[in-house]
Design a protein around this motif. Sequence first.
Motif, PDB file in Angstrom:
ATOM      1  N   TYR A 232      -4.119 -59.391  64.076  1.00  0.00           N
ATOM      2  CA  TYR A 232      -5.458 -59.163  63.553  1.00  0.00           C
ATOM      3  C   TYR A 232      -5.407 -58.534  62.170  1.00  0.00           C
ATOM      4  O   TYR A 232      -4.418 -57.923  61.770  1.00  0.00           O
ATOM      5  CB  TYR A 232      -6.260 -58.253  64.498  1.00  0.00           C
TER       6      TYR A 232
ATOM      7  N   GLY B 189     -16.959 -55.499  70.872  1.00  0.00           N
ATOM      8  CA  GLY B 189     -17.063 -56.725  70.083  1.00  0.00           C
ATOM      9  C   GLY B 189     -15.745 -57.455  69.943  1.00  0.00           C
ATOM     10  O   GLY B 189     -15.709 -58.688  69.863  1.00  0.00           O
ATOM     11  N   PHE B 190     -14.636 -56.718  69.935  1.00  0.00           N
ATOM     12  CA  PHE B 190     -13.306 -57.323  69.859  1.00  0.00           C
ATOM     13  C   PHE B 190     -12.984 -57.959  71.211  1.00  0.00           C
ATOM     14  O   PHE B 190     -12.521 -59.099  71.289  1.00  0.00           O
ATOM     15  CB  PHE B 190     -12.272 -56.255  69.495  1.00  0.00           C
TER      16      PHE B 190
ATOM     17  N   GLY C 285     -15.015 -60.980  71.625  1.00  0.00           N
ATOM     18  CA  GLY C 285     -14.689 -61.967  70.603  1.00  0.00           C
ATOM     19  C   GLY C 285     -13.497 -62.848  70.899  1.00  0.00           C
ATOM     20  O   GLY C 285     -13.391 -63.952  70.362  1.00  0.00           O
TER      21      GLY C 285
ATOM     22  N   ARG D  36      -9.756 -66.945  64.660  1.00  0.00           N
ATOM     23  CA  ARG D  36     -11.200 -66.755  64.706  1.00  0.00           C
ATOM     24  C   ARG D  36     -11.560 -65.529  63.870  1.00  0.00           C
ATOM     25  O   ARG D  36     -10.815 -64.566  63.833  1.00  0.00           O
ATOM     26  CB  ARG D  36     -11.598 -66.528  66.165  1.00  0.00           C
ATOM     27  N   THR D  37     -12.712 -65.562  63.222  1.00  0.00           N
ATOM     28  CA  THR D  37     -13.234 -64.392  62.514  1.00  0.00           C
ATOM     29  C   THR D  37     -14.348 -63.802  63.364  1.00  0.00           C
ATOM     30  O   THR D  37     -15.277 -64.512  63.742  1.00  0.00           O
ATOM     31  CB  THR D  37     -13.766 -64.767  61.112  1.00  0.00           C
ATOM     32  N   LEU D  38     -14.211 -62.525  63.674  1.00  0.00           N
ATOM     33  CA  LEU D  38     -15.191 -61.818  64.497  1.00  0.00           C
ATOM     34  C   LEU D  38     -16.031 -60.917  63.600  1.00  0.00           C
ATOM     35  O   LEU D  38     -15.485 -60.063  62.899  1.00  0.00           O
ATOM     36  CB  LEU D  38     -14.489 -60.952  65.553  1.00  0.00           C
ATOM     37  N   ASN D  39     -17.331 -61.109  63.591  1.00  0.00           N
ATOM     38  CA  ASN D  39     -18.264 -60.232  62.878  1.00  0.00           C
ATOM     39  C   ASN D  39     -18.891 -59.328  63.921  1.00  0.00           C
ATOM     40  O   ASN D  39     -19.709 -59.778  64.732  1.00  0.00           O
ATOM     41  CB  ASN D  39     -19.326 -61.055  62.146  1.00  0.00           C
ATOM     42  N   ILE D  40     -18.485 -58.069  63.915  1.00  0.00           N
ATOM     43  CA  ILE D  40     -18.864 -57.144  64.979  1.00  0.00           C
ATOM     44  C   ILE D  40     -19.912 -56.155  64.476  1.00  0.00           C
ATOM     45  O   ILE D  40     -19.643 -55.375  63.562  1.00  0.00           O
ATOM     46  CB  ILE D  40     -17.614 -56.407  65.512  1.00  0.00           C
TER      47      ILE D  40
END
Length: 142
Positions: free
Chosen positions: A14, A45-46, A49, A59-63
């Motif tokens: 990550y 959120g992680f 995600g 993948r890009t996670l917008n938390i």
Amino acid sequence: MQQVKTGDTVRVHYHGRLTNGTTFDSSEGRDPLQFKVGAGMVIKGFDNGVLDMTIGEKRTLNIPVEEAYGPKSEELIMDFPKANIPADLNPEVGMELQMSNPQGQVFPVKVAAVGGEFIKLDANHPLAGEPLIFDVELVEIV
């Protein structure tokens, strides 16, 4: 192809950054992060995600703040008497210190302001109040 589900133990690489692009953490040069999905070992959120990811997927996670470290709490910002600080310590804004509560638990605080007889200490998590962005790669489902 196997997809991540709640209860799986996964290993991910990550890169975590703030919305302004500042990196706050990365697994680069280290072993992948290993955790059990849904067990509360990482922020919500992680955890959410990585669900349904497949090995090798990126993948890009917008938390949002609420699924990261939550909003800043004013209750965790306190005035602390300078008289209770060791004489050899010269507190400056941004300095990180350790405090302990009546139960003996140690926790980090950051000096938020230095005034006359008091210093203002912030015991919020350093990332509280921040939406976070993670670029994640699923390395393995253990």
